[in-house]
Design an enzyme around this catalytic site. Structure first.
Site, PDB file in Angstrom:
ATOM      1  N   GLU A   8       0.812  -1.220   0.000  1.00 36.72           N
ATOM      2  CA  GLU A   8       0.000   0.000   0.000  1.00 36.72           C
ATOM      3  C   GLU A   8       0.841   1.264   0.000  1.00 36.72           C
ATOM      4  OE1 GLU A   8      -1.399   2.037   3.053  1.00 36.72           O
ATOM      5  OE2 GLU A   8      -1.121   0.552   4.636  1.00 36.72           O
ATOM      6  N   LYS A 146      -4.354  -1.014  15.586  1.00 36.27           N
ATOM      7  CA  LYS A 146      -3.912  -0.256  16.756  1.00 36.27           C
ATOM      8  C   LYS A 146      -5.061  -0.105  17.740  1.00 36.27           C
ATOM      9  CE  LYS A 146      -0.193   2.415  14.777  1.00 36.27           C
ATOM     10  NZ  LYS A 146      -0.276   2.808  13.363  1.00 36.27           N
TER      11      LYS A 146
HETATM   12  N1  PSU Z   1      -3.947   2.084  10.839  1.00 35.97           N
HETATM   13  C1  PSU Z   1      -2.615   1.955  10.966  1.00 35.97           C
HETATM   14  N2  PSU Z   1      -1.818   2.400   9.964  1.00 35.97           N
HETATM   15  C2  PSU Z   1      -2.347   2.982   8.820  1.00 35.97           C
HETATM   16  C3  PSU Z   1      -3.751   3.112   8.703  1.00 35.97           C
HETATM   17  C4  PSU Z   1      -4.524   2.653   9.734  1.00 35.97           C
HETATM   18  O1  PSU Z   1      -2.132   1.449  11.964  1.00 35.97           O
HETATM   19  O2  PSU Z   1      -1.600   3.382   7.924  1.00 35.97           O
HETATM   20  C5  PSU Z   1      -4.320   3.737   7.465  1.00 35.97           C
HETATM   21  C6  PSU Z   1      -4.575   2.649   6.414  1.00 35.97           C
HETATM   22  O3  PSU Z   1      -4.381   3.173   5.123  1.00 35.97           O
HETATM   23  C7  PSU Z   1      -6.034   2.330   6.644  1.00 35.97           C
HETATM   24  C8  PSU Z   1      -6.587   3.708   6.938  1.00 35.97           C
HETATM   25  O4  PSU Z   1      -6.661   1.733   5.533  1.00 35.97           O
HETATM   26  O5  PSU Z   1      -5.591   4.317   7.743  1.00 35.97           O
HETATM   27  C9  PSU Z   1      -7.919   3.675   7.638  1.00 35.97           C
HETATM   28  O6  PSU Z   1      -8.464   4.958   7.657  1.00 35.97           O
HETATM   29  P1  PSU Z   1      -9.975   5.166   8.119  1.00 35.97           P
HETATM   30  O7  PSU Z   1      -9.995   4.823   9.581  1.00 35.97           O
HETATM   31  O8  PSU Z   1     -10.274   6.614   7.850  1.00 35.97           O
HETATM   32  O9  PSU Z   1     -10.802   4.231   7.293  1.00 35.97           O
END
Ligand code: PSU
Ligand code: MN
Length: 290
Positions: A8, A146
């Site tokens: 990614e 996390k």
């Molecule tokens: N959690 C992490 N590292 C990340 C992300 C989430 O520990 O890099 C990033 C990823 O790209 C994930 C996105 O798909 O955040 C999720 O964002 P949202 O909660 O807005 O869907």
């Protein structure tokens, strides 16, 4: 045929500081190649959904400021407007599937957020990563999620929507910086072949969606749970106080945790990414050999 492994780009644009991010992106591609797979870093470049970036494109994504974070709902807009941006786990999964890629390695996934601010009156914020796992046939290798998220609620969501949660050499769902969460996975596997067998069984059954494969951060890089949780609680309190919402909340929390925990969390992040790419490459190879 060489197996493909999707990687990614949000971690390049939002997850790590420059130039560490560029170095890491290149290193992850190199590890995938060492393992005998072909890495395909996913992003949107000038309105094109891409799986595989040139060295120049990778460099540009890593060094630009204010790169857009593109999730599923942003893809049509990005194409129509000719945008460039980094893709979330959800968007990366979807683009990978369009390119016939079946395995994707990342750091942590999004999930169900904890309730903040207005309490019960607030709608729960659920990452688009979860419904993507429920509908798009890509196996995602991660270090869990996390604890900025509600981890029990995230696992409940995955259960409701039929996403198998597989522990890779663990019985517990890992919590990114820490190896344990106290929450069980559905099954433990100890080899890439065992993981590939589950992915292949799901495909043959015609069940939609992906498989979540969770590998804990390597032991020597794990953060003490107290230290990780303190930073998480502080970041959450700050987000609340500043009224951070919507697509901004995850990048805000991730950036604050890195600032609060410093060099050690960065090293843990790099170690788990490398670990996940190695495991993802081995699973992709085992899957291609079936
Ligand atoms: N959690 C992490 N590292 C990340 C992300 C989430 O520990 O890099 C990033 C990823 O790209 C994930 C996105 O798909 O955040 C999720 O964002 P949202 O909660 O807005 O869907
Ligand atoms: Mn959200």
């Amino acid at each position: 045929m060489t197996a493909l492994l999707a990687l990614e780009s949000t971690l390049i644009s939002h997850g790590l500081p420059y130039p560490q991010n560029l170095k890491t992106a290149r290193r992850l591609e190199a590890i995938a190649r060492e393992q005998g797979t072909e890495p395909r870093t996913v992003a949107v470049i000038d309105g094109q959904l891409r799986a595989g970036l040139s060295a120049d494109e990778l460099q540009a994504l890593a060094s630009a400021t204010g790169v857009r974070k593109l999730s599923r709902r942003d893809l049509s807009i990005a194409v129509a407007r000719g945008w460039t941006g980094a893709t979330t786990v959800a968007a990366t999964m979807w683009i990978a599937a369009q390119h016939g890629i079946r395995v994707f390695s990342t750091g942590g996934i999004g999930g169900v957020h904890r309730l903040h601010g207005g309490g019960a009156a607030m709608a729960v914020d659920v990452s688009a990563d979860l419904p993507e796992l429920a509908q798009t046939p890509v196996a995602v290798v991660c270090a869990g999620a996390k604890a900025i998220l509600d981890l029990p609620a995230t696992l409940e969501w995955l259960e409701t929507w039929g996403v198998p949660v597989v522990g890779y050499r663990t019985d517990e769902f890992p919590a990114f910086y820490t190896r344990r969460s106290g929450l069980p996975v559905d099954v433990r596997v100890d080899t890439p072949e065992e993981a590939a067998a589950i992915i292949e069984a799901k495909r043959k059954l015609g069940l939609p969606g992906g498989v979540l494969i969770c590998a804990p951060v390597p032991e020597e890089y794990e953060l003490p749970a107290d230290e990780a949780n303190l930073a998480i609680e502080q970041a959450l309190a700050e987000a609340d106080a500043q009224g951070v919402r919507g697509k901004e909340i995850t990048p805000f929390l991730l950036a604050r945790i890195v600032e609060l925990t410093g060099e050690r969390s960065l090293r843990a992040n790099l170690a788990l990414l490398e670990n996940n790419v190695r495991i993802g490459a081995q699973i992709a190879t085992a899957l291609a050999a079936r």
